[in-house]
Design a protein around this motif. Structure first.
Motif, PDB file in Angstrom:
ATOM      1  N   GLN A  86      -4.744 -14.771   0.023  1.00  0.00           N
ATOM      2  CA  GLN A  86      -4.789 -15.195   1.263  1.00  0.00           C
ATOM      3  C   GLN A  86      -3.252 -14.548   1.740  1.00  0.00           C
ATOM      4  OE1 GLN A  86      -6.764 -17.209   2.834  1.00  0.00           O
ATOM      5  NE2 GLN A  86      -8.277 -16.707   1.045  1.00  0.00           N
ATOM      6  N   VAL A  87      -2.679 -14.877   2.943  1.00  0.00           N
ATOM      7  CA  VAL A  87      -1.439 -14.551   3.405  1.00  0.00           C
ATOM      8  C   VAL A  87      -0.518 -15.276   2.504  1.00  0.00           C
ATOM      9  CG1 VAL A  87       0.074 -14.854   5.328  1.00  0.00           C
ATOM     10  CG2 VAL A  87      -2.147 -14.142   5.755  1.00  0.00           C
ATOM     11  N   GLY A  88       0.568 -14.574   2.204  1.00  0.00           N
ATOM     12  CA  GLY A  88       1.708 -15.001   1.397  1.00  0.00           C
ATOM     13  C   GLY A  88       1.483 -14.686  -0.277  1.00  0.00           C
ATOM     14  N   CYS A  89       0.362 -13.960  -0.535  1.00  0.00           N
ATOM     15  CA  CYS A  89       0.031 -13.604  -1.914  1.00  0.00           C
ATOM     16  C   CYS A  89       0.889 -12.132  -2.049  1.00  0.00           C
ATOM     17  CB  CYS A  89      -1.257 -13.492  -2.253  1.00  0.00           C
ATOM     18  SG  CYS A  89      -2.194 -14.856  -2.335  1.00  0.00           S
ATOM     19  N   LEU A  90       1.412 -11.966  -3.507  1.00  0.00           N
ATOM     20  CA  LEU A  90       1.868 -10.800  -3.756  1.00  0.00           C
ATOM     21  C   LEU A  90       0.894 -10.267  -4.693  1.00  0.00           C
ATOM     22  CD1 LEU A  90       4.457  -8.779  -4.187  1.00  0.00           C
ATOM     23  CD2 LEU A  90       5.128 -10.345  -5.761  1.00  0.00           C
ATOM     24  N   VAL A  91       0.333  -8.899  -4.341  1.00  0.00           N
ATOM     25  CA  VAL A  91      -0.741  -8.409  -5.018  1.00  0.00           C
ATOM     26  C   VAL A  91      -0.280  -7.027  -5.885  1.00  0.00           C
ATOM     27  CG1 VAL A  91      -3.150  -7.474  -4.670  1.00  0.00           C
ATOM     28  CG2 VAL A  91      -2.148  -9.242  -3.597  1.00  0.00           C
ATOM     29  N   THR A  92      -0.781  -6.826  -6.955  1.00  0.00           N
ATOM     30  CA  THR A  92      -0.488  -5.572  -7.743  1.00  0.00           C
ATOM     31  C   THR A  92      -1.735  -4.861  -7.854  1.00  0.00           C
ATOM     32  OG1 THR A  92       1.250  -6.568  -8.953  1.00  0.00           O
ATOM     33  CG2 THR A  92       0.357  -4.551  -9.713  1.00  0.00           C
ATOM     34  N   LEU A  93      -1.826  -3.607  -7.303  1.00  0.00           N
ATOM     35  CA  LEU A  93      -2.977  -2.808  -7.507  1.00  0.00           C
ATOM     36  C   LEU A  93      -2.704  -1.472  -8.311  1.00  0.00           C
ATOM     37  CD1 LEU A  93      -3.954  -2.341  -3.673  1.00  0.00           C
ATOM     38  CD2 LEU A  93      -4.990  -4.080  -5.321  1.00  0.00           C
ATOM     39  N   GLU A  94      -3.952  -1.329  -9.094  1.00  0.00           N
ATOM     40  CA  GLU A  94      -3.596  -0.090  -9.875  1.00  0.00           C
ATOM     41  C   GLU A  94      -4.865   0.805  -9.503  1.00  0.00           C
ATOM     42  OE1 GLU A  94      -2.350  -0.021 -14.035  1.00  0.00           O
ATOM     43  OE2 GLU A  94      -4.563   0.134 -14.224  1.00  0.00           O
ATOM     44  N   ASP A  95      -4.445   2.261  -9.364  1.00  0.00           N
ATOM     45  CA  ASP A  95      -5.686   2.919  -9.308  1.00  0.00           C
ATOM     46  C   ASP A  95      -6.258   3.861 -10.225  1.00  0.00           C
ATOM     47  OD1 ASP A  95      -3.719   5.092  -9.895  1.00  0.00           O
ATOM     48  OD2 ASP A  95      -3.325   5.845  -8.085  1.00  0.00           O
ATOM     49  N   GLU A  96      -7.223   4.458 -10.371  1.00  0.00           N
ATOM     50  CA  GLU A  96      -7.848   5.134 -11.491  1.00  0.00           C
ATOM     51  C   GLU A  96      -6.753   5.919 -12.388  1.00  0.00           C
ATOM     52  OE1 GLU A  96     -10.909   6.934  -8.914  1.00  0.00           O
ATOM     53  OE2 GLU A  96     -12.297   5.297  -9.712  1.00  0.00           O
ATOM     54  N   VAL A 143     -11.083  -2.708  -4.524  1.00  0.00           N
ATOM     55  CA  VAL A 143     -11.039  -2.421  -3.189  1.00  0.00           C
ATOM     56  C   VAL A 143     -11.242  -0.908  -2.976  1.00  0.00           C
ATOM     57  CG1 VAL A 143      -9.874  -4.451  -2.251  1.00  0.00           C
ATOM     58  CG2 VAL A 143      -8.538  -2.348  -2.907  1.00  0.00           C
ATOM     59  N   SER A 144     -11.621  -0.248  -1.910  1.00  0.00           N
ATOM     60  CA  SER A 144     -11.991   1.128  -2.129  1.00  0.00           C
ATOM     61  C   SER A 144     -11.554   1.286  -0.337  1.00  0.00           C
ATOM     62  CB  SER A 144     -13.390   1.581  -2.056  1.00  0.00           C
ATOM     63  OG  SER A 144     -13.511   2.744  -1.860  1.00  0.00           O
ATOM     64  N   LEU A 145     -10.879   2.303  -0.267  1.00  0.00           N
ATOM     65  CA  LEU A 145     -10.498   2.803   1.116  1.00  0.00           C
ATOM     66  C   LEU A 145     -10.697   4.395   1.027  1.00  0.00           C
ATOM     67  CD1 LEU A 145      -7.194   1.379   2.073  1.00  0.00           C
ATOM     68  CD2 LEU A 145      -9.287   0.899   3.113  1.00  0.00           C
ATOM     69  N   VAL A 146     -11.354   4.783   2.469  1.00  0.00           N
ATOM     70  CA  VAL A 146     -11.285   6.343   2.678  1.00  0.00           C
ATOM     71  C   VAL A 146     -10.455   6.784   3.376  1.00  0.00           C
ATOM     72  CG1 VAL A 146     -12.786   8.073   3.552  1.00  0.00           C
ATOM     73  CG2 VAL A 146     -13.809   5.918   2.533  1.00  0.00           C
ATOM     74  N   VAL A 147      -9.587   7.624   2.578  1.00  0.00           N
ATOM     75  CA  VAL A 147      -8.415   8.480   3.313  1.00  0.00           C
ATOM     76  C   VAL A 147      -8.488   9.670   3.276  1.00  0.00           C
ATOM     77  CG1 VAL A 147      -5.945   8.481   2.977  1.00  0.00           C
ATOM     78  CG2 VAL A 147      -6.699   6.526   2.309  1.00  0.00           C
ATOM     79  N   ASN A 148      -8.537  10.536   4.384  1.00  0.00           N
ATOM     80  CA  ASN A 148      -8.776  11.854   4.664  1.00  0.00           C
ATOM     81  C   ASN A 148      -9.945  12.006   3.694  1.00  0.00           C
ATOM     82  OD1 ASN A 148      -6.241  12.316   5.817  1.00  0.00           O
ATOM     83  ND2 ASN A 148      -5.218  12.537   3.951  1.00  0.00           N
ATOM     84  N   GLY A 149     -10.943  11.463   4.280  1.00  0.00           N
ATOM     85  CA  GLY A 149     -12.326  11.832   3.617  1.00  0.00           C
ATOM     86  C   GLY A 149     -12.573  11.425   2.256  1.00  0.00           C
ATOM     87  N   VAL A 150     -11.683  10.982   1.414  1.00  0.00           N
ATOM     88  CA  VAL A 150     -11.572  10.626   0.117  1.00  0.00           C
ATOM     89  C   VAL A 150     -11.688   9.211  -0.249  1.00  0.00           C
ATOM     90  CG1 VAL A 150     -10.508  11.094  -2.134  1.00  0.00           C
ATOM     91  CG2 VAL A 150     -10.699  12.861  -0.367  1.00  0.00           C
ATOM     92  N   ALA A 151     -12.649   8.896  -0.941  1.00  0.00           N
ATOM     93  CA  ALA A 151     -12.355   7.498  -1.318  1.00  0.00           C
ATOM     94  C   ALA A 151     -11.675   7.100  -2.285  1.00  0.00           C
ATOM     95  CB  ALA A 151     -13.723   6.879  -2.071  1.00  0.00           C
ATOM     96  N   GLN A 152     -10.530   6.129  -2.300  1.00  0.00           N
ATOM     97  CA  GLN A 152      -9.661   5.746  -3.373  1.00  0.00           C
ATOM     98  C   GLN A 152      -9.914   4.350  -3.658  1.00  0.00           C
ATOM     99  OE1 GLN A 152      -5.782   6.165  -1.211  1.00  0.00           O
ATOM    100  NE2 GLN A 152      -5.634   8.330  -1.506  1.00  0.00           N
TER     101      GLN A 152
END
Length: 160
Positions: A86-96, A143-152
């Motif tokens: 939710q709003v107010g959360c501190l989230v750590t993400l890690e990629d592949e 979570v997955s986002l497409v950036v410059n045509g590449v899914a991250q």
């Protein structure tokens, strides 16, 4: 960095930004209204340009002031896995590739960067594409986002 310390740094940064922009808008206003900058012909636009600049800076100052007020009223809560991020959360993400990044889900101030190096935290809002995807998610979700045509693909490894 803990959330209360992060919130204080966000507030300090926004207060500083408001003051810098206020001074810049005042300088542009003074330039726009200075007697020596009154247009003498149709090509003499210094006063008009300074007026546009002052208007833009005043608008940006108002936006940052609003963000500052919103953060001053923000109540930080502990992460509740039942509600997810939710709003107010501190989230750590890690990629592949094992690269990590920390995000603070804020009500305003998207793009604000607090800290540096491994302690860098980027503020995003629920209105951003990544923010929209994170809302309601939990640790170990992806979570997955497409950036410059590449899914991250990124994995949520920690939420505070």
């Amino acid at each position: 960095m803990h959330k209360p310390a992060l919130l204080q740094r966000i507030l300090a940064t926004l207060e500083h930004d408001v003051e810098v922009l206020r001074r810049a808008a005042q300088t542009a206003y003074e330039t726009a209204t200075a007697e020596e900058n009154i247009a003498e012909n149709k090509y003499d636009t210094l006063g008009l340009e300074a007026s546009y600049l002052a208007t833009g800076q005043a608008r940006r100052t108002a936006e940052i002031r609003q963000a500052l007020l919103t953060y001053q009223q923000l109540v930080l809560r502990d992460y509740d896995p039942a509600r997810g991020i939710q709003v107010g959360c501190l989230v750590t993400l890690e990629d592949e590739d094992g690269q990590q990044r920390r995000l603070f889900i804020g009500p305003e101030g998207a793009g604000l960067k607090i800290g540096e190096g491994d302690a860098l935290v980027t503020v995003i809002t629920p209105r951003a594409p990544l923010g929209q995807q994170l809302m309601g998610k939990k640790v170990d979700d992806e979570v997955s986002l497409v950036v410059n045509g590449v899914a991250q693909v990124q994995y949520i490894i920690d939420v505070a």
